[in-house]
Design a protein around this motif. Sequence first.
Motif, PDB file in Angstrom:
ATOM      1  N   ASP A 140       0.852  -1.184   0.000  1.00 34.16           N
ATOM      2  CA  ASP A 140       0.000   0.000   0.000  1.00 34.16           C
ATOM      3  C   ASP A 140       0.892   1.240   0.000  1.00 34.16           C
ATOM      4  O   ASP A 140       1.650   1.458   0.940  1.00 34.16           O
ATOM      5  N   PRO A 141       0.824   2.075  -1.047  1.00 33.64           N
ATOM      6  CA  PRO A 141       1.695   3.255  -1.121  1.00 33.64           C
ATOM      7  C   PRO A 141       1.505   4.213   0.057  1.00 33.64           C
ATOM      8  O   PRO A 141       2.457   4.844   0.502  1.00 33.64           O
ATOM      9  N   GLU A 142       0.307   4.297   0.567  1.00 26.84           N
ATOM     10  CA  GLU A 142       0.071   5.197   1.703  1.00 26.84           C
ATOM     11  C   GLU A 142       0.801   4.714   2.945  1.00 26.84           C
ATOM     12  O   GLU A 142       1.236   5.508   3.771  1.00 26.84           O
ATOM     13  N   ALA A 143       0.948   3.412   3.088  1.00 22.89           N
ATOM     14  CA  ALA A 143       1.626   2.869   4.267  1.00 22.89           C
ATOM     15  C   ALA A 143       3.130   3.152   4.239  1.00 22.89           C
ATOM     16  O   ALA A 143       3.779   3.129   5.274  1.00 22.89           O
ATOM     17  N   LEU A 144       3.670   3.423   3.058  1.00 23.04           N
ATOM     18  CA  LEU A 144       5.085   3.770   2.975  1.00 23.04           C
ATOM     19  C   LEU A 144       5.386   5.062   3.729  1.00 23.04           C
ATOM     20  O   LEU A 144       6.528   5.304   4.110  1.00 23.04           O
ATOM     21  N   THR A 145       4.377   5.855   3.976  1.00 28.59           N
ATOM     22  CA  THR A 145       4.595   7.073   4.751  1.00 28.59           C
ATOM     23  C   THR A 145       5.022   6.757   6.179  1.00 28.59           C
ATOM     24  O   THR A 145       5.648   7.582   6.836  1.00 28.59           O
ATOM     25  N   ALA A 146       4.717   5.548   6.673  1.00 33.51           N
ATOM     26  CA  ALA A 146       5.151   5.142   8.015  1.00 33.51           C
ATOM     27  C   ALA A 146       6.680   5.114   8.082  1.00 33.51           C
ATOM     28  O   ALA A 146       7.263   5.510   9.087  1.00 33.51           O
ATOM     29  N   VAL A 147       7.326   4.670   7.017  1.00 33.15           N
ATOM     30  CA  VAL A 147       8.784   4.617   6.991  1.00 33.15           C
ATOM     31  C   VAL A 147       9.350   6.036   6.991  1.00 33.15           C
ATOM     32  O   VAL A 147      10.275   6.350   7.744  1.00 33.15           O
ATOM     33  N   ALA A 148       8.783   6.907   6.165  1.00 32.43           N
ATOM     34  CA  ALA A 148       9.247   8.292   6.115  1.00 32.43           C
ATOM     35  C   ALA A 148       8.996   9.004   7.447  1.00 32.43           C
ATOM     36  O   ALA A 148       9.825   9.794   7.899  1.00 32.43           O
ATOM     37  N   LYS A 149       7.880   8.696   8.081  1.00 36.67           N
ATOM     38  CA  LYS A 149       7.579   9.307   9.379  1.00 36.67           C
ATOM     39  C   LYS A 149       8.574   8.832  10.440  1.00 36.67           C
ATOM     40  O   LYS A 149       9.031   9.618  11.270  1.00 36.67           O
ATOM     41  N   ALA A 150       8.934   7.557  10.409  1.00 35.00           N
ATOM     42  CA  ALA A 150       9.927   7.041  11.355  1.00 35.00           C
ATOM     43  C   ALA A 150      11.268   7.734  11.155  1.00 35.00           C
ATOM     44  O   ALA A 150      11.940   8.094  12.128  1.00 35.00           O
ATOM     45  N   GLN A 151      11.661   7.954   9.907  1.00 36.26           N
ATOM     46  CA  GLN A 151      12.914   8.664   9.627  1.00 36.26           C
ATOM     47  C   GLN A 151      12.854  10.077  10.192  1.00 36.26           C
ATOM     48  O   GLN A 151      13.814  10.547  10.805  1.00 36.26           O
ATOM     49  N   ALA A 152      11.737  10.748  10.016  1.00 34.37           N
ATOM     50  CA  ALA A 152      11.584  12.105  10.550  1.00 34.37           C
ATOM     51  C   ALA A 152      11.664  12.107  12.080  1.00 34.37           C
ATOM     52  O   ALA A 152      12.272  13.005  12.679  1.00 34.37           O
ATOM     53  N   LEU A 153      11.070  11.101  12.723  1.00 36.72           N
ATOM     54  CA  LEU A 153      11.132  11.013  14.185  1.00 36.72           C
ATOM     55  C   LEU A 153      12.559  10.731  14.660  1.00 36.72           C
ATOM     56  O   LEU A 153      13.002  11.307  15.660  1.00 36.72           O
ATOM     57  N   PHE A 154      13.275   9.862  13.953  1.00 38.18           N
ATOM     58  CA  PHE A 154      14.677   9.637  14.300  1.00 38.18           C
ATOM     59  C   PHE A 154      15.467  10.943  14.178  1.00 38.18           C
ATOM     60  O   PHE A 154      16.286  11.265  15.036  1.00 38.18           O
TER      61      PHE A 154
END
Length: 176
Positions: A140-154
């Motif tokens: 799901d392309p929308e779920a890929l935002t979870a990875v980008a969000k984790a990077q931003a939180l790191f």
Amino acid sequence: MSLLVATGAVLAGCAGEDGRPGAGATTSRATACATNGNGAFSESTFLLSMGSALGYFRAGIWEPYQSGQLEPTRPSRAALVGVGLAATQSSRDVENAADNIARDAVLCDALAAPLAELGELLASLGAATDSDKVFSDAVDPEALTAVAKAQALFNTVVEVSREHGMTITPTKPNLF
């Protein structure tokens, strides 16, 4: 169901009292700051935990994401397995770091919310990688935002740590 479809479903189920993802854990972590603010904070333990978490995240999640191995239409199954392993270990390391900063009132106030959100996000990525989800043909392309969000939180945790005189250095895991 694919890994990242399942991740989106898990994230949707992690809403706090106000409906935002992760808000419940953030509230409980803020309470922990108030009650555990006077213990022995270990800077080296915090830096080792966060360095390990960041290393696993980068090697097992961020690099496959950046290189296109988690492409929505044809994800690499090996990369999906790596995501599960890296997310599980990163989540544990973030939890250890969060438990450690709860002993320092200043750091706890600054880092509790991003660490709680990051820990939940990583745990949900790890939980969403059982065998029936890994062998799907789409992400799901929308779920890929979870990875980008984790990077931003790191990035947030690294920057706030730097502002408090601590430099988080990612450690390269032997798994990848």
